[in-house]
Enzyme design. Structure first.
Site, PDB file in Angstrom:
ATOM      1  N   ASN A  19      31.724  38.852  33.488  1.00  0.00           N
ATOM      2  CA  ASN A  19      33.156  39.061  33.728  1.00  0.00           C
ATOM      3  C   ASN A  19      33.430  39.044  35.231  1.00  0.00           C
ATOM      4  OD1 ASN A  19      35.773  40.012  33.984  1.00  0.00           O
ATOM      5  ND2 ASN A  19      35.497  41.755  32.603  1.00  0.00           N
TER       6      ASN A  19
ATOM      7  N   CYS B  24      42.307  41.214  35.594  1.00  0.00           N
ATOM      8  CA  CYS B  24      41.793  40.006  34.921  1.00  0.00           C
ATOM      9  C   CYS B  24      42.884  39.049  34.475  1.00  0.00           C
ATOM     10  CB  CYS B  24      40.931  40.402  33.737  1.00  0.00           C
ATOM     11  SG  CYS B  24      39.654  41.549  34.190  1.00  0.00           S
TER      12      CYS B  24
ATOM     13  N   HIS C  43      40.195  34.989  28.853  1.00  0.00           N
ATOM     14  CA  HIS C  43      39.467  35.798  29.834  1.00  0.00           C
ATOM     15  C   HIS C  43      38.075  36.094  29.284  1.00  0.00           C
ATOM     16  CE1 HIS C  43      38.233  38.605  32.706  1.00  0.00           C
ATOM     17  NE2 HIS C  43      38.340  39.658  31.918  1.00  0.00           N
TER      18      HIS C  43
END
Ligand code: ACO
Length: 312
Positions: A267, A111, A237
């Site tokens: 996500n 990520c 993020h």
């Protein structure tokens, strides 16, 4: 010399999974998912491959930057979910876009990958190795999701974001620096074996995120001499709205400064940050001189932050 964002693009695959869809698949509810994660919908690449999304995002960014394939002299793709183990997705993308024989490689930092990929491209430009870099973060995480595990399957979506970075001889502005790090001894907390499924210790990753995001922000801003209140937007993020709000509260940031997409997209690993950046750009919310702080964490466990001053 400086490196600036010349254009951005994104791709979100057309199929969408709602919380009601998950309530039919596993023992969960819209109330639990929204309350614990903030997620309402996520896009799923049922028919698109990772490279299809990467190509669409890259083409949009190149069009936004007004550049042709001949201008691109470097490609960095951030992905932990490539269609094949090798060759690099960057090489497939080069082929799709008909780019000349240029530097192409993938970055695997989960990520945090977009921030890592930007660092690689910016430093290569600044040292004379390239002039115009295509940086893409493209993830098909749903290919690794176990749809019988309610603790993980509700979290993830697919998508790609891209930016064209360009170097020129002007002073100041553009990419102002980054702080990047990893803690490999926590690696088991979030991992996936080849051909296997994503495994995550949610609590451990949550605690890590809340601890290292401020660390990355403070180390980065300490090195560039800025303070967080200078920033027009913070793009974190997008793993969980509670993690994002914890960072916001810590710095007493007004809600409108902290960019949130997790409610709509879930996500998407490294694709989250460039997709959020493209949304700001396409909505006309960025003006020359605006400071943008990007901060992320992910499998590795990796973490990092980058600072940009917007504008050509
Ligand atoms: N629906 C209903 N109940 C659920 C669900 C669900 N989808 N998932 C878990 N539960 C249950 C659990 O079984 C548990 O029940 P129990 O108390 O009877 O044992 C209860 O809900 C509470 O579970 P917790 O794990 O404590 O829930 P929490 O509030 O911590 O949320 C979550 C879990 C969302 C995973 C959170 O820990 C989190 O977001 N962690 C960070 C994840 C992250 O950032 N990952 C990064 C990935 S990035 C990359 O690189 C791919």
């Amino acid at each position: 010399m400086r490196v600036y964002v010349a254009g951005t693009g994104r791709c979100l695959p057309p199929d969408v999974l709602t919380n009601a869809d998950f309530a039919r698949m596993v023992d969960t509810s819209d109330e639990w998912i929204v309350g614990h994660t903030g997620i309402r919908t996520r896009h799923i690449a049922r028919t698109m491959k990772n490279v299809d999304m990467a190509e669409a995002a890259a083409r949009a960014a190149m069009e936004n930057a007004g550049c042709t394939p001949a201008d691109i002299d470097m490609v960095v793709v951030s992905t932990v979910t490539p269609d094949r183990m090798y060759p690099a997705l960057a090489c497939d993308l080069q082929n799709r876009l008909d780019l000349p024989d240029v530097f192409c490689m993938d970055v695997s930092a989960a990520c945090s990958g977009f921030i890592y990929a930007v660092d690689v491209a910016a430093r290569r430009i600044l040292t004379g190795g390239a002039r115009t870099a295509l940086v893409v973060a493209s993830e098909k995480l749903t290919a690794t999701v176990d749809y019988t595990d309610r603790t993980t399957c509700i979290l993830f979506g697919d998508g790609a974001g891209a930016a064209v970075l360009r170097g020129d001889e002007k002073e100041g502005g553009g990419w102002l620096g980054s702080f990047l790090a990893a803690r490999g001894d926590d690696g088991a907390a979030l991992h996936c074996m080849p051909g296997g499924q994503l495994k995550m210790e949610g609590h451990e990753v949550f605690r890590f995120a809340v601890r290292v995001m401020p660390e990355a922000i403070e180390k980065l801003l300490g090195s560039t001499g800025h303070v967080i209140s200078d920033c027009k937007f913070v793009i974190p993020h997008q793993a969980n709205l509670r993690i994002i709000r914890a960072v916001q509260r810590r710095y007493a940031l007004p809600e409108e400064k902290v960019v949130v997409t997790v409610d709509r997209y879930g996500n998407m690993s490294s694709a989250c940050i460039p997709i959020a950046l493209d949304e700001l750009n396409q909505a006309g919310r960025l003006e020359p001189g605006d400071l943008l702080l990007m901060v992320g964490f992910g499998a590795g466990l990796t973490y990092g932050a980058a600072l940009f001053e917007w504008g050509e």
